[in-house]
Design a protein around this motif. Structure first.
Motif, PDB file in Angstrom:
ATOM      1  N   ASN A 239       0.753  -1.323   0.181  1.00 46.58           N
ATOM      2  CA  ASN A 239      -0.022   0.068  -0.142  1.00 46.58           C
ATOM      3  C   ASN A 239       0.865   1.174  -0.063  1.00 46.58           C
ATOM      4  O   ASN A 239       1.582   1.371   0.967  1.00 46.58           O
ATOM      5  CB  ASN A 239      -0.875   0.026   1.309  1.00 46.58           C
ATOM      6  CG  ASN A 239      -1.721  -1.329   1.333  1.00 46.58           C
ATOM      7  OD1 ASN A 239      -2.694  -1.312   0.561  1.00 46.58           O
ATOM      8  ND2 ASN A 239      -1.342  -2.180   2.576  1.00 46.58           N
ATOM      9  N   ILE A 240       0.790   2.042  -1.139  1.00 44.47           N
ATOM     10  CA  ILE A 240       1.766   3.148  -1.172  1.00 44.47           C
ATOM     11  C   ILE A 240       0.816   4.431  -0.976  1.00 44.47           C
ATOM     12  O   ILE A 240      -0.177   4.708  -1.509  1.00 44.47           O
ATOM     13  CB  ILE A 240       2.246   3.458  -2.625  1.00 44.47           C
ATOM     14  CG1 ILE A 240       2.875   1.963  -3.172  1.00 44.47           C
ATOM     15  CG2 ILE A 240       3.052   4.561  -2.442  1.00 44.47           C
ATOM     16  CD1 ILE A 240       4.081   1.585  -2.160  1.00 44.47           C
ATOM     17  N   THR A 310     -10.945   2.531   3.840  1.00 43.96           N
ATOM     18  CA  THR A 310     -10.876   3.585   5.117  1.00 43.96           C
ATOM     19  C   THR A 310     -12.190   4.240   5.321  1.00 43.96           C
ATOM     20  O   THR A 310     -12.549   4.994   4.349  1.00 43.96           O
ATOM     21  CB  THR A 310      -9.513   4.153   5.330  1.00 43.96           C
ATOM     22  OG1 THR A 310      -9.449   4.893   4.557  1.00 43.96           O
ATOM     23  CG2 THR A 310      -8.506   2.983   5.054  1.00 43.96           C
ATOM     24  N   LEU A 311     -12.439   4.308   6.577  1.00 39.17           N
ATOM     25  CA  LEU A 311     -13.434   5.501   7.105  1.00 39.17           C
ATOM     26  C   LEU A 311     -12.861   7.103   7.031  1.00 39.17           C
ATOM     27  O   LEU A 311     -11.478   6.811   7.334  1.00 39.17           O
ATOM     28  CB  LEU A 311     -14.184   5.207   8.355  1.00 39.17           C
ATOM     29  CG  LEU A 311     -14.784   3.798   8.343  1.00 39.17           C
ATOM     30  CD1 LEU A 311     -15.209   3.279   9.733  1.00 39.17           C
ATOM     31  CD2 LEU A 311     -15.720   3.683   7.409  1.00 39.17           C
ATOM     32  N   GLY A 312     -13.586   7.974   7.143  1.00 40.36           N
ATOM     33  CA  GLY A 312     -12.935   9.414   7.110  1.00 40.36           C
ATOM     34  C   GLY A 312     -13.142  10.266   6.202  1.00 40.36           C
ATOM     35  O   GLY A 312     -13.743   9.846   5.257  1.00 40.36           O
ATOM     36  N   GLU A 313     -12.545  11.202   6.243  1.00 34.33           N
ATOM     37  CA  GLU A 313     -12.918  12.345   5.344  1.00 34.33           C
ATOM     38  C   GLU A 313     -12.202  12.040   3.881  1.00 34.33           C
ATOM     39  O   GLU A 313     -12.563  12.456   2.844  1.00 34.33           O
ATOM     40  CB  GLU A 313     -12.422  13.617   5.700  1.00 34.33           C
ATOM     41  CG  GLU A 313     -12.607  14.888   4.981  1.00 34.33           C
ATOM     42  CD  GLU A 313     -12.060  16.170   5.403  1.00 34.33           C
ATOM     43  OE1 GLU A 313     -12.222  17.248   4.800  1.00 34.33           O
ATOM     44  OE2 GLU A 313     -11.534  16.184   6.664  1.00 34.33           O
ATOM     45  N   GLN A 316      -9.209   5.602   1.743  1.00 33.04           N
ATOM     46  CA  GLN A 316      -8.186   5.031   1.046  1.00 33.04           C
ATOM     47  C   GLN A 316      -8.377   3.687   0.971  1.00 33.04           C
ATOM     48  O   GLN A 316      -9.082   3.010   1.627  1.00 33.04           O
ATOM     49  CB  GLN A 316      -6.757   5.191   1.833  1.00 33.04           C
ATOM     50  CG  GLN A 316      -6.509   6.697   2.280  1.00 33.04           C
ATOM     51  CD  GLN A 316      -5.796   7.507   0.995  1.00 33.04           C
ATOM     52  OE1 GLN A 316      -5.121   6.973   0.155  1.00 33.04           O
ATOM     53  NE2 GLN A 316      -6.505   8.611   0.800  1.00 33.04           N
ATOM     54  N   GLU A 317      -7.908   3.149  -0.263  1.00 34.69           N
ATOM     55  CA  GLU A 317      -8.238   1.597  -0.404  1.00 34.69           C
ATOM     56  C   GLU A 317      -6.876   1.079  -0.044  1.00 34.69           C
ATOM     57  O   GLU A 317      -5.606   1.551  -0.424  1.00 34.69           O
ATOM     58  CB  GLU A 317      -8.393   1.315  -1.752  1.00 34.69           C
ATOM     59  CG  GLU A 317      -9.911   1.529  -2.341  1.00 34.69           C
ATOM     60  CD  GLU A 317     -10.255   0.945  -3.515  1.00 34.69           C
ATOM     61  OE1 GLU A 317      -9.229   0.281  -4.330  1.00 34.69           O
ATOM     62  OE2 GLU A 317     -11.431   0.943  -4.014  1.00 34.69           O
TER      63      GLU A 317
END
Length: 356
Positions: A239-240, A310-313, A316-317
């Motif tokens: 994951n980059i 991911t959760l949040g503003e 991200q995968e």
């Protein structure tokens, strides 16, 4: 003195400024097993052919055991380089017995003794009277390796040696080939595009792309601490993320928050970087800092390989590997903590999204 040394070697088939091998410098110590790893067209097979003498470099120098075999003034043909070669299809002589194949390159005075020694080394002492077509793929490979080792070469070159084997035999032969090379005290350079081959057999891995050396190091160094985006993505999964180095130097501030990293790097605090997070670095933890929803998964037996958002503003995968004792279903919300051992700070790319 090294077994093999390449200095600024260039090979350009097209003469259009995009060499197959571009100013490659490489050293291989005596008794070392080195793998040239990279995708098709990266220059690894061309490098092997340059070492063997099947191709002539446009510039640069190649030394074997301290003697120049290719430079601006001299070119030693393949048959005089002391090279043992194991080809992708093994290239055994079909009309010769196993013993005759193994002893083919030996001097007459020691041929019988050396043949017996090599057949014993590769675990085929009673197969001397058989012909290649009477052998399995793994047995043919061992005969090809015995033939390459029999004349006591300076170095053994192996071109995609496991590509013709099925998955089960491939794993077995990796261990067998490494054992044989180590027991013989041989110096070997192996070419493969398969990361599992490279990680399993090598003392050192040289990752190539576009004819250039991207990174070299032990299998552990290459996997745990990739130096750039290509190595991180090609050798395993990663994951980059974009970010900037924290004040302490051992964290990176990303859209996921603060990511810990244990590996020493030379990027100063505040500098824009990328961070490589291996799936193994994300461990299930009900109190972990990273929360995400499972979007897809598959069960591999050894792990549950899942993609989460991911959760949040700033979602991200991420790819995660979950221990198979746990269960995961699409739509589940899971939390993870980040283990720093498989997190590496890598060079930033031009397309990086900066962190304010």
């Amino acid at each position: 003195m090294y077994a093999i040394e390449l200095k600024d070697v260039v090979k350009d088939y097209t003469q259009c400024g995009q060499p197959a091998v571009d100013k490659l410098s490489l050293r291989v110590s005596h008794g070392e097993i080195v793998t040239l790893l990279g995708p098709s067209g990266c220059g690894k097979t061309t490098t092997l052919r340059l070492i063997a003498g099947f191709e002539r470099a446009d510039s640069g120098s190649i030394y074997l055991a301290g003697s120049a075999v290719s430079d601006g003034r001299r070119f030693v043909p393949p048959e005089r380089r002391g090279i043992g070669m194991v080809f992708q299809d093994y290239a055994l002589f079909p009309h010769l017995t196993v013993a005759q194949n193994v002893g083919f390159g030996c001097k007459a005075a020691e041929r019988a003794t050396r043949t017996r020694e090599m057949l014993a080394l590769v675990g085929l002492p009673d197969f001397g009277d058989r012909y290649p077509h009477q052998l399995s793929g793994g047995q043919q490979q061992r005969v090809a390796l015995a033939r390459a080792l029999a004349p006591r070469p300076v170095v053994v070159l192996l071109d995609e040696p496991f590509s013709n084997l099925d998955a089960d035999l491939r794993g077995q032969m990796r261990s067998e080939v490494k054992r044989i090379l180590n027991q013989a005290g041989a110096t070997a350079v192996l070419v493969t595009h398969d990361q599992k081959d490279a990680l399993a057999i090598s003392d050192r891995i040289v990752v190539m792309c576009g004819g250039t050396l991207q990174q070299e190091g032990t299998p552990r160094e290459i996997y745990q601490f990739p130096e750039n985006r290509f190595v991180a993505s090609f050798v395993g999964e990663s994951n980059i993320l974009c970010g900037k180095v924290g004040d302490s130097g051992n964290t990176v501030q990303t859209l996921l928050g603060e990511v810990p990293c244990s590996h020493t790097h030379d990027k100063p605090p505040g500098s824009q970087v990328c961070v490589s997070i291996r799936p193994e670095s994300l461990e299930l933890d009900p109190h972990g800092q990273v929360a995400g929803v499972v979007k897809e998964y598959h069960y591999s037996g050894q792990s549950i390989d899942a993609r989460i958002e991911t959760l949040g503003e700033f979602p991200q995968e991420l790819t995660v590997h979950i221990h198979p004792e746990h269960s995961a279903q699409i739509g589940d919300t899971l939390r993870f903590r980040i283990l720093p051992e498989f997190v590496a700070v890598i060079r930033a790319e031009e397309t990086i999204k900066t962190i304010a």
